[in-house]
Design a protein around this motif. Structure first.
Motif: not given
Lengths: 916, 124
Positions: A492-515
């Motif tokens: 959850l923490n990583r996802i929150t961070q990813a969502v908060a810091t990655v401006t590129d939505l696609q990258s953030a969502l990829e990370l979220v899916a992986q996590e």
């Protein structure tokens, strides 16, 4: 020969013997320790021997010829002998126990008193003194003397015989008593008559006689029964010595309960130093329970035999001890209690040990009864011979049920048990963990040996550790859960961070899916977004733990109107878990792909933004039997909440970005077009410059030579030659002008044209233009005139070259398009701040529609004009551009057929100041 | 007649010839030099009344020659006529030389201008 030391020593010996004997007399008489018989006897013998020595020394003096020994020696000897007798008397009465018998007392007193009564008076009369100096008859003879004294000395040995008599009497030894008495009688007989009065033999014999007589008369010592008694006495003596040495206490009490006998051990047990202290105490007082004694008496009496009890006794110093009190009652003829014999055994330690043992046993019992163990024993054939313990209960077994059965049959299907038993029977001890009927036992087993070290069976214990296993499992499960929770929080923490810091939505969502995939230990995670109408979904991210490369789903748009999963799902707006995706009607649309990937469970989590479902997260697992728990669903929803917001933000952001990007792109396109245009323009200008430059040189040559030809430099020409030469010159000049104008235009376009501002006279300017243009005007029959207004300053500031160029262009243009009439050049000041140059013609005039574009490069009123009138079409353009460059403006007034008026309005910059 | 030498520094021999003929027709002694360095050497020897200077020359450029003449006291009275086909350069040098003529130069114009530049004949 006088040796003083001898009488002194003799006296000392004599006195010592006397004193000791006297002391012992009183001691024995009053307080003789009963158990010190032998020592008393020995002491008596010592006193007698000391006395004998003193006597011997006294006589020895006589032997040496000392005929007058000291009177004190004699006294001491006599006293010693008398007191010896007293001592003996005491001993006798003591041993015989006759002291209380008055007869005995009287006889003994007389026998002893005789010495005092007879010997001491003799002593004072000097008679006795003579006995040392003289032999009887007053003769002195060595051999007679020595014989007599030796005999006297030997007489003293009779005391020993007396003692023997005493001992025999005391111990009721009839034969010894007889023997002693006989010896003494013989002694009396063999003692010479004259010595008898001095010898102790008479006294001793008398004593022996008394005892002997007493023994015969009172004790029937020589009766056969007495002999039996003697034997009994002997055995009793043995018994007594035995009881004295026994490690248990022995006692006898009277019928009144008074202790009449006790052995030393009993005294020790009860804390007394001496047995005597116990005697005559009440036996009942020794018991902690005062009634105990009576109870036992009843018991003993009733049983008639020996009965033992464990009782509590109190010692002298108050300590309580445990004792085994064993006793019996001896009744008299009337059936009343005569006395009681008993033994006391100190069993305190035993009792303590027993109690400890009992406790230990209880504990052991408790262990066996309550602990989850099984104790077992098997014989060589595997038959159960012992089976105990609460552990059996857990197995639903009873000890009886097990005993006698064969373990090989009972647990034929449990290889662990069979192996362990076989191992133990093969003389191998060991431990193992065995599963029986769902329970877990830790088992210890050992072979059982006989004396020959042969294995005859197996013994062992099994501890039910099922609870421990369960606890371990529970703990492990808890740990797993805890770890999972930590893992989830990390995700959850990583996802929150990813969502908060990655401006590129696609990258953030990829990370979220992986996590998410890894967090839920899933197989794949996809994120789809719905279109606004929710008729289709676009897969934006797809992560899969395997064959990631093979995925080409991303970007695919899938209609969802017929997909029950999504229609249902959108309607619900809640997580949807499909535990049977391969067959579920929800997933009918994708059964094939689900089956291909062998997915076992699907979880669809809505992505909601502002209350609307904008997409889904779909998590799948291919683990058989795996279902998503409520905790996981909750976590997934939390994650979905996180990323839904991010998606919404990103959408807004993207929209804004796109708008900005489009604007930017348009601007860029514009700029590019402009740049391209500018570049093209620059290239054109450069080309023009280049071309004009390259044209100029050959033009210069043509023009130069033809002009030289025309003016006759190379000789005079014919008329026709002259005419042709002029035409060549005209053409060349035209061409030259063309090139110049092109060049000017090019320079304008490149922005390279610079003004050279300096003072000039308008008059000169007009004159130069007229000089240039007159030829042309005259050729067409036109009048070229000028008019300079008076208020025009004589000197102006400006670029005269460029002004001239402007004017020449305008004038030549006017001449070109005017067939008749005149061309007027006018300078004037329309207002205080401007001056103007006007070129007025009376020519064709310019149509109104053409006036708008006439100043543009390469434009003339009509394309045909170029052919008719020549010119590059650049002239007016250059005029306008130069005028603009000089800060002025050009205007045109014209009517078709009525002529044209070009006016150049320029700022007036007087340089009168400079001039002055 | 005093110094009426016109030095024509022009690499194009035909133009140089034309300039020379034109100037001779108005009583200039003309001398043609086609190389920049040669021109400088020659200018060190003679003091021409007029120099017709082309800007594009092999060797030393016309602008350097212009600068050298202007820097030389001895050549203070020498009039310089720049003849160039480079309109840009012409623009730039206007004011620095006595005359800047943009090629093609008409023979008549050259003749007129050269005569105007001729120093006043002080001798009777």
């Amino acid at each position: 020969m006088n040796i003083p030391i001898i009488p002194a020593v003799a006296m000392v010996f004599g006195m010592t013997s006397a004193v000791t004997s006297l002391a012992m007399f009183f001691l024995v008489l009053w307080q003789a320790p009963r158990n010190r018989d032998n020592q008393l006897m020995a002491l008596y013998m010592v006193t007698v021997i000391i006395w004998g020595l003193s006597v011997f020394m006294g006589h020895f003096l006589g032997l040496l010829g000392q005929t007058t020994p000291s009177v004190w020696v004699v006294y001491s000897v006599v006293l010693a002998r008398s007191f010896n007798a007293l001592f003996l008397f005491a001993l006798v009465t003591h041993y015989v126990g006759l002291w209380r018998n008055r007869w005995v007392q009287g006889i003994l007193l007389v026998s002893v008193g005789y010495r005092f009564l007879i010997v001491i008076p003799l002593l004072f009369q000097g008679q006795l003194y003579n006995q040392f100096a003289l032999l009887p008859g007053g003769q002195t003879s060595f051999h007679i003397e020595s014989w007599g004294y030796i005999l006297l000395f030997i007489n003293n040995l009779y005391y020993l015989a007396t003692l023997g008599v005493l001992w025999a009497f005391r111990h009721q030894r009839a034969r010894h008593l007889l023997l002693g008495t006989i010896i003494l009688l013989v002694g009396v007989l063999i003692t010479p008559t004259q010595l008898r009065v001095y010898s102790p033999v008479i006294v001793n014999a008398a004593i022996a006689g008394i005892f002997f007589t007493y023994a015969i008369l009172q004790e029937n010592l020589f009766n056969p029964l007495v002999k039996l008694n003697e034997a009994l006495q002997e055995s009793e003596e043995k018994y007594r010595s035995l009881t004295n040495q026994l490690p248990i206490g022995v006692y006898r009490t009277s019928r009144d309960g008074e202790i009449v006998y006790a052995n030393p051990t009993l005294a020790t047990i009860l804390g007394y130093e001496r047995v005597e202290d116990l005697i005559k105490t009440s036996a009942a007082d020794a018991y902690v329970d005062p009634d105990q004694r009576n109870k036992q008496l009843g018991q003993w009496k009733a049983s008639g035999g020996i009965v033992g009890n464990e009782v509590k006794l109190r010692t002298k110093d108050g300590k309580e001890i445990w004792a085994r009190d064993t006793g019996r009652v001896i009744l008299d003829e009337s059936g009343e209690i005569d006395y009681i014999d008993g033994t006391i055994e100190d069993i305190t330690e035993y009792k303590h040990a027993e109690q400890a043992l009992k406790k230990a046993e209880q504990r052991l019992r408790a262990v066996i009864d309550y602990a989850p163990i099984v104790l077992f024993a098997l014989d060589r054939e595997g038959t159960i011979t012992l089976s105990e313990g609460k552990g059996l209960e857990a197995l639903g077994l009873k000890p009886d049920h097990m005993i006698g059965q064969s373990i090989f049959e009972l647990y034929a299907d449990n290889t662990q048990i069979l192996e362990s038993v076989h191992a133990a029977l093969a003389n191998e001890a060991g431990t193992s963990t065995i599963e029986v009927d769902g329970l877990t036992f830790d088992v210890w087993y050992e072979p059982l040996w006989n004396q020959n070290k042969q294995v005859v069976g197996v013994v062992g214990a099994a501890l039910d550790v099922t609870w421990r296993k369960q606890a371990e499992q529970t703990l492990q499960q808890t740990n797993v859960k805890l770890q999972q929770r930590i893992h989830e929080l990390g995700t959850l923490n990583r996802i929150t961070q990813a969502v908060a810091t990655v401006t590129d939505l696609q990258s953030a969502l990829e990370l979220v899916a992986q996590e998410i995939t890894h967090c839920f230990n899933g197989f794949s995670t996809g994120i789809s977004l719905f279109n606004e109408a929710r008729t289709e979904r676009t897969i934006v991210v797809m992560y899969q733990v395997q064959d990631q490369d093979e995925l080409d789903l991303v970007g695919r748009v899938i209609p969802i109107t017929d997909d029950m999963t999504y229609t249902e799902y959108i309607g619900r707006g809640k997580p949807l878990v499909i535990p049977d995706p391969q067959t579920s009607p929800y997933t009918r649309a994708s059964h094939k792909s689900i089956q291909e990937r062998n997915l076992q469970c699907l979880m669809l989590i809505p992505l909601q933004s502002r209350g609307e479902i904008i997409g889904t997260i779909t998590v799948s697992t291919n683990q058989v039997g795996r279902e998503f728990t409520p905790t996981e669903i909750g976590l997934a929803e939390t994650i979905a909440g996180q990323i839904a917001g991010a998606i919404e933000n990103a959408r807004l952001y993207t929209a804004a970005q796109q708008e900005i990007a489009e604007r930017k792109r348009a601007q860029e396109a514009l700029a590019q077009a402009r740049d391209q245009a500018l570049e093209a323009s620059r290239l054109k200008s450069e080309l023009l410059a280049k071309v004009s430059h390259e044209l100029r040189t050959p033009l210069g040559v043509i023009l130069g030579y033809t002009e030289l030809l025309e003016d006759g430099t190379f000789g005079s020409l014919s008329e026709q030659q002259q005419e042709i030469t002029v035409k060549v010159i005209d053409s060349a000049r035209y061409l030259s002008n063309l090139v110049n104008e092109l060049l000017d235009q090019a320079q304008f376009e490149r922005g390279k044209l610079e003004l050279v501002i300096k003072p000039f006279a308008p008059k000169d300017l007009i004159r130069q233009v007229e000089t240039k243009m007159n030829v042309l005007a005259q050729a067409k029959g036109l009048s070229l005139t000028h008019d300079i207004a008076v208020h025009v300053p004589p000197i102006l500031s400006g670029d005269p070259y460029r002004l001239q160029q402007v004017l020449v262009n305008l004038v030549s243009n006017a001449i070109k398009f005017t067939d008749t009439g005149e061309v007027i050049v006018r300078f004037y000041c329309p207002d205080p701040e401007h001056w103007a140059m006007q070129v007025i013609d009376t020519g064709l005039g310019i149509p109104e529609e053409a006036q708008a574009y006439i100043f543009e490069p390469f434009r003339q009123v009509d394309g045909s004009m170029t052919r008719e009138y020549g010119g590059t079409g650049l002239g007016l353009s250059i005029v306008k551009q130069l005028t603009t460059l000089m800060g002025g403006q050009v205007t045109l007034e014209s009517q078709l057929g009525q002529g044209s008026t070009f006016t150049i309005l320029l700022p007036l910059t007087s340089i009168q100041e400079q001039k002055i | 007649m005093t110094n009426s030498i016109a030095l024509i520094i022009e690499d194009d021999p035909k133009l140089a010839h034309i300039f020379s003929l034109a100037l001779q027709s108005v009583q200039f002694e003309t001398e043609i030099i086609q190389d920049g360095e040669d021109a400088l050497d020659r200018l060190a020897e003679i003091t021409p009344a007029v120099v017709v200077l082309d800007l594009h020359l092999p060797g030393v450029s016309g602008r350097d020659i212009l600068r050298q003449i202007r820097a030389d006291e001895r050549l203070a009275k020498t009039r310089i006529m720049i003849a160039t086909a480079d309109a840009l350069m012409a623009e730039r040098l206007r004011g620095k030389a006595d005359l800047v003529l943009l090629k093609p130069i008409s023979v008549g114009q050259l003749r007129d201008l050269a005569q105007r530049l001729r120093p006043l004949d002080t001798t009777p």
